[in-house]
Design a protein around this motif. Structure first.
Motif, PDB file in Angstrom:
ATOM      1  N   ASP A  95       0.802  -1.089   0.019  1.00 54.01           N
ATOM      2  CA  ASP A  95       0.110  -0.022   0.043  1.00 54.01           C
ATOM      3  C   ASP A  95       0.690   1.286   0.069  1.00 54.01           C
ATOM      4  O   ASP A  95       0.445   2.326   0.342  1.00 54.01           O
ATOM      5  N   VAL A  96       2.076   1.198  -0.213  1.00 56.91           N
ATOM      6  CA  VAL A  96       2.905   2.320  -0.448  1.00 56.91           C
ATOM      7  C   VAL A  96       2.620   3.205  -1.520  1.00 56.91           C
ATOM      8  O   VAL A  96       2.357   2.714  -2.453  1.00 56.91           O
ATOM      9  N   ASP A  97       2.350   4.531  -1.091  1.00 52.90           N
ATOM     10  CA  ASP A  97       1.803   5.481  -2.202  1.00 52.90           C
ATOM     11  C   ASP A  97       2.972   5.535  -3.452  1.00 52.90           C
ATOM     12  O   ASP A  97       4.205   6.246  -2.892  1.00 52.90           O
ATOM     13  N   GLU A  98       2.745   5.486  -4.417  1.00 49.58           N
ATOM     14  CA  GLU A  98       3.762   5.486  -5.389  1.00 49.58           C
ATOM     15  C   GLU A  98       3.612   6.637  -6.229  1.00 49.58           C
ATOM     16  O   GLU A  98       4.359   6.940  -7.298  1.00 49.58           O
ATOM     17  N   THR A  99       2.509   7.547  -5.742  1.00 50.69           N
ATOM     18  CA  THR A  99       2.432   8.876  -6.613  1.00 50.69           C
ATOM     19  C   THR A  99       3.557   9.958  -6.296  1.00 50.69           C
ATOM     20  O   THR A  99       3.932  10.536  -7.405  1.00 50.69           O
ATOM     21  N   HIS A 118       9.145   4.719  -7.835  1.00 50.50           N
ATOM     22  CA  HIS A 118      10.046   3.850  -7.082  1.00 50.50           C
ATOM     23  C   HIS A 118       9.960   3.750  -5.483  1.00 50.50           C
ATOM     24  O   HIS A 118      10.812   3.249  -4.934  1.00 50.50           O
ATOM     25  N   ALA A 119       8.975   4.331  -5.085  1.00 47.56           N
ATOM     26  CA  ALA A 119       8.749   4.878  -3.692  1.00 47.56           C
ATOM     27  C   ALA A 119       8.632   3.401  -2.931  1.00 47.56           C
ATOM     28  O   ALA A 119       9.237   3.557  -1.727  1.00 47.56           O
ATOM     29  N   LYS A 120       8.285   2.381  -3.520  1.00 48.03           N
ATOM     30  CA  LYS A 120       8.056   1.093  -2.833  1.00 48.03           C
ATOM     31  C   LYS A 120       9.338   0.649  -2.487  1.00 48.03           C
ATOM     32  O   LYS A 120       9.508   0.097  -1.317  1.00 48.03           O
ATOM     33  N   ILE A 121      10.237   0.674  -3.553  1.00 45.45           N
ATOM     34  CA  ILE A 121      11.704   0.367  -3.394  1.00 45.45           C
ATOM     35  C   ILE A 121      12.169   0.867  -2.198  1.00 45.45           C
ATOM     36  O   ILE A 121      13.019   0.273  -1.238  1.00 45.45           O
ATOM     37  N   PHE A 122      12.045   2.240  -2.068  1.00 47.94           N
ATOM     38  CA  PHE A 122      12.764   3.115  -1.069  1.00 47.94           C
ATOM     39  C   PHE A 122      12.157   2.737   0.151  1.00 47.94           C
ATOM     40  O   PHE A 122      12.917   2.544   1.091  1.00 47.94           O
ATOM     41  N   ALA A 123      10.847   2.497   0.318  1.00 48.75           N
ATOM     42  CA  ALA A 123      10.202   2.153   1.619  1.00 48.75           C
ATOM     43  C   ALA A 123      10.762   0.779   2.138  1.00 48.75           C
ATOM     44  O   ALA A 123      11.031   0.702   3.356  1.00 48.75           O
ATOM     45  N   ARG A 124      10.812  -0.230   1.476  1.00 42.83           N
ATOM     46  CA  ARG A 124      11.374  -1.378   1.541  1.00 42.83           C
ATOM     47  C   ARG A 124      12.757  -1.320   2.267  1.00 42.83           C
ATOM     48  O   ARG A 124      13.256  -1.850   3.447  1.00 42.83           O
TER      49      ARG A 124
END
Lengths: 81, 662
Positions: free
Chosen positions: B185-189, B193-199
């Protein structure tokens, strides 16, 4: 982090043995994504370990492991010295 | 989920390449494992039984992965197995994530992706001893608490942690749900690549809080080794030396068991002939079956040795260095450094090699690699090379110490590589035009190879070869024996027979013995003889007679069939007075209708050149058909390779004759 105080360059132009902190990985291709997934993301420290015969590809140390990439790919990785 | 005692558990093993997944899989399943393909694709499906607390569990070894992004076929399959969408595979109750402690952050990336599928995850932490030897400390309980999944330190070799792993897997299966964080559910707006950074920020935090690095300045052993092995000059010298040692070893060590096997099969064949009533059945068993199988099995020592070396190079981490050294060269012809591994694997067999091209993501690069892979001299060609060398070049040396056999072997391998380079270069500029492919490859730590993994790999590959030998080759051997055996009792050839006339013209005068003539006539008028005669005009300019023609036709099934075909042909048609019954002497003694030897060193060399370059393997064509999902590519491959092989063999033979060789 993007202040001008630190000298900016791209990973491919680093000298052998030099390190830098990743500022950005440019592009939006599959390869960009794969570079990021391998842990080369803004803020991480990268070191150019060596280059292969004929000067390409290069060996980069990141997050405690070593990754080989071509200089053309490393050119997309902006680093601050 | 309710109690799991009712049904057998399904457990999947996931992890990065080089994390120790195979070693763990072998330790958990022992010898009870099956290797097959997922239906419709060529991703290898390795399964086994894990005796988990008394009740057995099905263990699925997923392909080595860095990500579950599903950009490659391996990733797609792994994802569909985990989600339970893969047909024929039960959705795993638990995924055991194999994580390399010395490479924690990147290994955990895949783990955070596993979390997203809400499947219970148990982490098996490998290489912990290496990690601690590097003066690092890890708080496993803390790591487990931060990741919210069980973490078990294991050592597959010593058995450390295996029981605890079983216990945790059982517990996780009973619990049936995962409480690990999810990044779906990481916001990619904010960015693609926001998901990669969050991980990674989650991982970095967890790793920072659970590990302590006491001395990071210490130069790791791998770096020291790499100073030499990937050195700009010495690295290349060592690469060539490694290849040379492998070839030389294969040819000196393997001869002892090969001789024994050869004698054994020869004895068995003779025993059958002596103790069974003469007739078709006896001939079938001794000349068809035993001779055919023996002609293949005899080369098993070489194949085992070659796979031993390939497994060793892979397991030590040297293979990746070879790709690193070779990438510039590979990219010059438009191939990926990753193509190096499939191409090197093709030295064993083009089939796994072509299948290994799956790691190359770009379709055009992949197809170009597939198209040139069969030029790498595979193990099926080894019997052909060995036979030719044994018959005509054995024991010879240059300057008194360089073995001619080794030089010839190196020359054959080099010829295949050189032609592959030219063809790849042309393909990448014509039919498969594309910009140079990206290159991104881990250089794993050097490791002392795990003997069990290496041996298991060696024997699995050898078994797959034998299975082919046992089925396809035996069938072909019997078919060929029949082709040469029937039709029986034909009256002598009429003088009008084209080949007889041709032979008569060059005949020198000495009449062979009557029974030999009869036997020779039988073969000439068998179905195989007719076929060989049909193509003889085409292969004459290569110095090949119709018997070699028969062997060439037969070896379309598989290259090594050439050897068994020749052994059958010369069993049937050999000089009755020949003292030696081995194939080598039969070939040396073989005479044409004119009484001249059919085989000369030049013929042998020409045949070797032909075999380097010709597409003589139905199985490879079948795999290419499947991997490219089209008939056009295998047909194209067959056609262009045959043209190149014929041209090169023609130049070798005619060139050799112009230089004064016979």
């Amino acid at each position: 982090m993007k202040e001008k105080m630190a000298q900016q360059t791209t990973l491919n132009t680093l000298e052998i043995g030099a390190s830098g902190r990743v500022i950005a990985v440019n592009g939006d291709s599959r390869i960009t994504r794969r570079i990021l997934e391998m842990g080369i993301i803004p803020g991480v420290l990268v070191k150019l370990v060596k280059s292969a015969p004929f000067n390409d590809p290069i060996e980069v140390s990141v997050r405690g492991y070593n990754l080989a990439m071509r200089r053309s790919e490393a050119a997309a990785i902006e680093v601050a010295l | 989920m309710a109690s799991t005692t009712a049904h057998s558990l399904t457990i999947a093993l996931a992890g990065n390449p080089n994390a120790g997944k195979t070693t763990l899989f072998n330790a958990l399943t022992g010898l009870k494992q099956k290797v097959a393909n997922y239906p419709g694709v060529t991703v290898e499906r390795k399964t086994g039984r894990w005796q988990l607390n008394g009740s057995g569990a099905d263990l699925i070894d997923l392909p080595g992965l860095y990500s579950l992004d599903a950009t490659s076929l391996d990733e797609q399959i792994a994802r569909s197995v985990i989600t339970g969408e893969q047909k024929g595979v039960r959705r795993p109750d638990v995924v055991v994530a194999v994580v390399d402690a010395t490479n924690l952050e990147r290994n955990l990336y895949l783990v955070t992706q596993l979390f997203d599928y809400k499947v219970p995850v148990v982490i098996a932490l490998t290489m912990i001893d290496v990690f601690e030897k590097q003066d690092h400390e890890i708080n496993i309980a803390k790591l487990s608490q931060l990741l919210k999944v069980p973490v078990v330190a294991i050592n597959a070799k010593s058995g450390r942690g295996i029981k605890e792993l079983a216990k945790e897997v059982h517990k996780a299966a009973e619990k049936g749900e995962s409480s690990a964080p999810v990044f779906n559910d990481v916001d990619e707006t904010s960015g693609p690549h926001a998901k990669i950074f969050a991980r990674y920020s989650f991982i970095s935090k967890a790793v920072q809080e659970s590990t302590r690095h006491n001395d990071t300045s210490k130069l790791r052993i791998s770096s020291k080794i790499d100073k030499v092995l990937t050195h700009k000059f010495f690295g290349l010298v060592i690469l060539v030396a490694v290849l040379l040692v492998v070839f030389q070893a294969i040819f000196s060590w393997a001869t002892v068991p090969m001789d024994l096997l050869e004698q054994g099969f020869g004895g068995l064949s003779a025993l059958v002939k002596e103790n069974m009533p003469p007739g078709i059945l006896t001939d079938l068993i001794s000349d068809g079956i035993i001779a055919g199988v023996g002609g293949v099995v005899v080369f098993l020592p070489q194949i085992l040795l070659l796979f031993l070396f390939i497994s060793l190079l892979e397991d030590t981490g040297y293979m990746a260095r070879a790709a690193f050294l070779m990438d510039k060269l590979m990219s010059k012809v438009g191939l990926h450094g990753k193509a190096f591994l499939p191409l090197v694997s093709s030295f064993a067999c083009a089939i796994p090699g072509i299948m290994a091209t799956r790691t190359i993501e770009n379709r055009r690069d992949r197809f170009a690699t597939i198209m040139v892979a069969p030029f790498m001299s595979c193990s099926a060609r080894l019997p052909v090379y060995t036979l030719m060398i044994a018959a005509f070049f054995a024991g010879q040396t240059i300057f008194g110490f360089i073995s001619v056999a080794a030089v010839l072997m190196l020359a054959m391998y080099s010829l295949g590589i050189a032609v592959a380079v030219v063809v790849a270069f042309i393909l990448k500029r014509t039919v498969l035009k594309a910009p140079p492919p990206p290159f991104l490859m881990e250089l794993p730590e050097y490791r002392v190879p795990n003997l069990r993994t290496v041996l298991q790999n060696m024997f699995t590959r050898a078994w797959l070869f034998l299975k082919r030998a046992g089925t396809v080759i035996l069938a072909i051997s019997i078919l060929l024996w029949a082709l040469m055996y029937f039709p029986r009792d034909l009256s002598p050839a009429p003088a009008a027979d084209a080949s007889t006339t041709q032979a008569a013209v060059v005949e020198t005068g000495s009449e062979p013995a009557e029974d030999v003539v009869k036997e020779s006539e039988q073969l000439k008028h068998s179905f195989a003889g007719m076929l060989g005669h049909t193509i003889e005009p085409v292969i004459r300019p290569l110095g090949f007679d119709w018997k070699i023609g028969v062997a060439l036709i037969a070896s379309f099934a598989a290259r090594e069939v050439l050897v068994s075909t020749l052994s059958i042909i010369y069993n049937v048609g050999k000089d009755a007075d020949a003292e030696s019954t081995t194939l080598v002497s039969a070939i040396r003694d073989a005479k044409g209708d004119d009484g001249k030897p059919i085989w000369t060193p030049l013929t042998a060399l020409t045949l070797m050149v032909f075999f380097v370059l010709a597409m003589q393997c139905m199985s490879t064509l079948a795999v290419v058909r499947r991997e490219t999902n089209s008939w056009i590519w295998p047909i194209f491959m067959f056609s262009y390779m045959t043209v190149i092989a014929y041209t090169a063999a023609f130049l070798t033979y005619q060139g050799g004759r112009m230089l004064g060789f016979e």
